[in-house]
Design a protein around this motif. Structure first.
Motif, mmCIF file in Angstrom:
data_model
loop_
_atom_site.group_PDB
_atom_site.id
_atom_site.type_symbol
_atom_site.label_atom_id
_atom_site.label_comp_id
_atom_site.label_asym_id
_atom_site.label_seq_id
_atom_site.Cartn_x
_atom_site.Cartn_y
_atom_site.Cartn_z
ATOM 1 N N ASP A 110 -55.858 -17.271 32.618
ATOM 2 C CA ASP A 110 -55.420 -16.026 33.273
ATOM 3 C C ASP A 110 -56.186 -14.798 32.103
ATOM 4 O O ASP A 110 -55.699 -14.312 31.201
ATOM 5 N N LEU A 111 -57.294 -14.509 33.061
ATOM 6 C CA LEU A 111 -58.129 -13.558 31.964
ATOM 7 C C LEU A 111 -57.320 -12.079 32.043
ATOM 8 O O LEU A 111 -57.679 -11.178 31.051
ATOM 9 N N ALA A 112 -56.605 -11.775 33.000
ATOM 10 C CA ALA A 112 -55.914 -10.393 32.930
ATOM 11 C C ALA A 112 -54.916 -10.612 31.438
ATOM 12 O O ALA A 112 -54.912 -9.587 30.752
ATOM 13 N N LEU A 119 -51.494 -13.959 24.244
ATOM 14 C CA LEU A 119 -52.009 -15.181 24.085
ATOM 15 C C LEU A 119 -51.084 -16.285 25.003
ATOM 16 O O LEU A 119 -51.666 -17.517 25.236
ATOM 17 N N GLY A 120 -50.150 -15.847 25.833
ATOM 18 C CA GLY A 120 -49.695 -16.713 27.158
ATOM 19 C C GLY A 120 -50.752 -17.112 28.081
ATOM 20 O O GLY A 120 -50.605 -17.881 28.728
ATOM 21 N N GLY A 121 -51.928 -16.274 28.093
ATOM 22 C CA GLY A 121 -52.924 -16.899 29.014
ATOM 23 C C GLY A 121 -53.612 -17.973 28.430
ATOM 24 O O GLY A 121 -54.687 -18.340 29.121
ATOM 25 N N LEU A 122 -53.675 -18.474 27.324
ATOM 26 C CA LEU A 122 -54.202 -19.589 26.844
ATOM 27 C C LEU A 122 -53.018 -20.951 26.951
ATOM 28 O O LEU A 122 -52.256 -21.050 26.671
ATOM 29 N N PRO A 123 -53.781 -22.130 27.276
ATOM 30 C CA PRO A 123 -53.185 -23.272 26.847
ATOM 31 C C PRO A 123 -52.867 -23.634 25.912
ATOM 32 O O PRO A 123 -53.606 -23.131 24.785
ATOM 33 N N ALA A 124 -51.811 -24.468 25.393
ATOM 34 C CA ALA A 124 -51.250 -24.812 24.308
ATOM 35 C C ALA A 124 -52.306 -25.483 23.434
ATOM 36 O O ALA A 124 -52.218 -25.197 22.026
#
Length: 308
Positions: A110-112, A119-124
């Motif tokens: 999720d680049l936006a 950081l919710g745009g990155l996998p765990a």
């Protein structure tokens, strides 16, 4: 041999307010040769590079390739690519890293969200980066020969003296300020760098500080804001990386008013003007002579007793 970096230095062209604008950086390890438009002109699948650049438009994320310093044989895809994502806004700077066998998986990010520092745009599985500050030296000679002739020796010297966090990077703008580099996590860029000045900058970043000498600006801000940030830092002698934040920018080219705030509550208004640099000089090797824009500080006013 005429070089744009030599002309710029001989004319004492100012560095402040010349950094690339990117609140967030997405860095993809890709060894081997790089073309002029490296993200789509390397051994990285050009379809993946093109899709990433398209997806990043308007998000605040800038995509770039990185590789280890040294000789670059014509190697194809490595077994695994080291990836970094770094957000650079004051008080919210972070770097996360992972390795991928297939960079196409980056298209799922999720680049936006990442551009906004979420950081919710990155996998765990993306881990916090805990190593030394990243020193990214621009070396892409296909864009400008100054980057290769001046940047590659600098990157090699830094790496030879224990710089595990030293990488070559494809493009951070400002060929005529070579050697140029970007330092993460804070996102301050530097020009006309030497090995000694880079080591000084990296030592400061390890302590959460910023060296303003040779600094082009913080990539989190547009160029007028970069110039204002550096001007206030130099005025008050502020080195803390997160001490200043940009509240807002008013105006449009060629004049802006920048509102800046300190973590201690002080605030300033900085008047910035865009002026053309004379005499004419090449903005890139082989280019026609031009008069590039530069940011000039017209005035700084501390605001007392009320918000900016």
């Amino acid at each position: 041999m005429s070089m744009c970096a030599t002309a710029s230095q001989d004319l004492s062209e100012p560095l402040a307010g010349t950094a690339a604008t990117a609140p967030t950086w997405l860095l993809i390890e890709q060894p081997g040769p790089w073309g002029r438009a490296a993200v789509t002109g390397s051994h990285l699948d050009p379809a993946v590079g093109r899709a990433l650049e398209q997806a990043a438009k308007g998000t605040g994320v800038r995509v770039a390739l990185i590789r280890r310093p040294g000789r670059h044989a014509d190697r194809h895809l490595p077994a695994r690519h080291r990836i970094f994502v770094a957000h650079t806004r004051p008080g919210r700077s972070w770097v996360r890293t992972t390795t991928l066998t297939d960079p196409a998986r980056l298209l799922d990010l999720d680049l936006a969200a990442l551009g906004a520092g979420d950081l919710g745009g990155l996998p765990a599985e993306w881990a916090p980066y805990t190593g030394d500050p990243l020193a990214l030296v621009c070396t892409n000679g296909k864009r400008d020969r100054c980057c290769a002739l001046l940047g590659r020796p600098l990157a090699a010297e830094l790496a030879a003296t224990g710089g595990e966090a030293v990488w070559e990077i494809t493009h951070i703008g400002g060929h005529r300020f070579s050697p140029t580099l970007l330092v993460l996590p804070y996102g301050y860029a530097y020009g006309r760098a030497t090995a000694d000045s880079v080591r000084e900058a990296l030592e400061a970043v390890r302590a959460g500080r910023i060296v303003t000498r040779g600094c082009r600006g913080r990539s989190a801000w547009e160029r007028p804001g970069q110039a204002a940030d550096l001007a206030v830092r130099e005025l008050i002698g502020e080195q803390d990386a997160d001490a200043l934040t940009l509240l807002r920018t008013e105006g449009a080219s060629p004049a802006w008013t920048i509102a800046l705030a300190h973590t201690d509550g002080r605030q300033w208004q900085v008047s910035v003007a865009e002026v053309r640099t004379a005499p004419p000089r090449p903005e890139s090797c082989g280019a026609a002579l031009g008069t590039p824009a530069r940011m000039e500080i017209i005035g700084i006013r501390e605001v007392v007793g009320s918000a900016v």
